[in-house]
Design an enzyme around this catalytic site. Structure first.
Site, short mmCIF file in Angstrom:
data_model
loop_
_atom_site.label_atom_id
_atom_site.label_comp_id
_atom_site.label_asym_id
_atom_site.label_seq_id
_atom_site.Cartn_x
_atom_site.Cartn_y
_atom_site.Cartn_z
CB SER A 10 40.83 39.81 40.14
OG SER A 10 40.97 40.29 41.13
CG HIS A 34 44.73 41.73 41.76
ND1 HIS A 34 45.97 41.90 42.03
CD2 HIS A 34 43.27 42.08 42.30
CE1 HIS A 34 44.79 43.37 42.11
NE2 HIS A 34 43.73 42.96 42.63
CG ASP A 36 40.84 43.11 44.29
OD1 ASP A 36 42.00 43.69 44.03
OD2 ASP A 36 39.89 42.58 43.14
CG MET A 38 38.07 45.88 48.68
SD MET A 38 35.60 46.15 47.46
CE MET A 38 37.10 45.30 45.92
CG HIS A 68 44.22 46.17 44.55
ND1 HIS A 68 43.67 46.56 44.41
CD2 HIS A 68 44.65 47.33 45.27
CE1 HIS A 68 43.65 47.52 43.55
NE2 HIS A 68 44.11 48.32 44.66
CG MET A 70 41.44 48.67 46.84
SD MET A 70 40.13 48.20 45.69
CE MET A 70 41.02 46.23 45.54
CG MET A 139 43.08 51.35 40.68
SD MET A 139 43.04 49.71 40.58
CE MET A 139 41.65 49.63 40.30
N GLY A 144 36.98 49.07 43.42
CA GLY A 144 35.88 49.04 44.88
C GLY A 144 35.17 47.52 43.85
CG PHE A 145 32.17 48.02 43.08
CD1 PHE A 145 30.71 46.78 43.75
CD2 PHE A 145 32.08 48.77 43.28
CE1 PHE A 145 30.63 47.54 45.01
CE2 PHE A 145 31.17 49.47 44.25
CZ PHE A 145 30.25 48.76 45.32
N GLY A 146 33.96 44.24 40.81
CA GLY A 146 35.05 43.84 39.27
C GLY A 146 33.51 44.35 38.65
N GLY A 147 33.80 43.72 37.68
CA GLY A 147 32.48 43.80 36.45
C GLY A 147 32.60 45.17 35.51
CG ASP A 177 43.06 45.31 39.63
OD1 ASP A 177 41.71 45.01 38.72
OD2 ASP A 177 43.15 46.34 41.07
N GLY A 178 41.07 46.34 36.38
CA GLY A 178 40.00 46.29 36.36
C GLY A 178 39.42 46.90 34.83
N GLY A 179 38.55 45.66 34.04
CA GLY A 179 38.59 45.98 32.81
C GLY A 179 39.21 45.00 31.69
N GLY A 199 39.59 39.51 36.04
CA GLY A 199 38.60 38.84 36.88
C GLY A 199 37.72 38.28 36.48
#
Ligand code: DX5
Ligand code: ZN
Length: 218
Positions: A10, A34, A36, A38, A68, A70, A139, A144-147, A177-179, A199
């Protein structure tokens, strides 16, 4: 037979002062990138506009752009992202707009299309659309946020969607997608996912080539 696994680093977790270098670093070892997008409305953050993928194409990037969106009104922007060089464009189910028409428009623009659902959205919300898409994105964090930490409670949702895919012999990819890191990706793979957005874990990996190789072997 499950699909071969695909890693999609990402760009959001890359170096925003040198996106081309980050995209190249991903493209050296992974088949997808990927991206993102937003809007500060559908999610409480801002990221990239269509000029970013367009500039990456001009800079010579040839990797598959997994885009992606959003966005509260994605239907207004699919054409811009298709022209900017997107290969896949994924749109969320949650906002109110004509999802079917927008998916059809993405295909008409020559791109693959995906439908995305947030952690709070039940799988049943996308069930009528799964025969129309190339990709379903589950998701595994609130977007909205990485990490952010991976939500293990999304594994059941993956299993449910993979179940429909098998039952109806559909061919869409099932992306998370996410974590996502190697450990959580292995759990997702076991639950039916085949496409992995990473990411923070990708860009922080000491050896990105080894990281990508481990994903390819999932
Ligand atoms: C979150 C984005 C993700 C993000 C993932 O809203 O959709 O693609 O970049 O970042 P990590 O892998 O750090 O959770
Ligand atoms: Zn994303």
């Amino acid at each position: 037979m499950s699909l071969a696994s695909i890693l999609a680093p990402s760009l959001l977790a890359g170096d925003h002062a040198n996106l081309a270098a980050s995209a190249r670093s991903a493209a050296e070892v992974a088949p997808w990138l990927h991206i993102d997008i937003m809007d500060g409305q559908f999610v409480p953050n801002l990221s990239f506009g269509p000029e970013v993928p367009a500039a990456l194409r001009r800079a010579g990037l040839k990797t598959f752009f997994d885009t992606h969106l959003m966005l509260a009104e994605p239907q207004k922007y699919v054409e811009a992202f298709a022209k900017a060089g997107a290969n896949n464009i994924s749109i969320h189910i949650e906002p109110a707009y004509d999802h079917r028409a927008t998916l059809a428009r993405i295909r008409e623009l020559g791109c693959q299309c995906g439908i995305v659902l947030n952690p709070g959205t039940p799988a049943s919300a996308i069930e009528p659309l799964v025969a129309l898409v190339d990709l379903v994105l589950v998701m595994t964090v609130q977007p909205g946020f990485g990490g952010q930490p991976f939500r293990t409670d999304m594994l059941a949702k993956l299993g449910e969607i993979d179940g429909w895919r098998k039952l109806r012999a559909l061919k869409f990819r099932l992306e998370v997608d996410g974590g996502v890191d190697l450990a959580t990706a292995a759990q997702c793979r076991a639950a039916g996912a085949d496409t992995f957005v990473a990411g923070t874990s990708f860009f922080k990996a000491a050896d990105r080539a080894a990281f990508a190789k481990a994903f390819a072997a999932l």
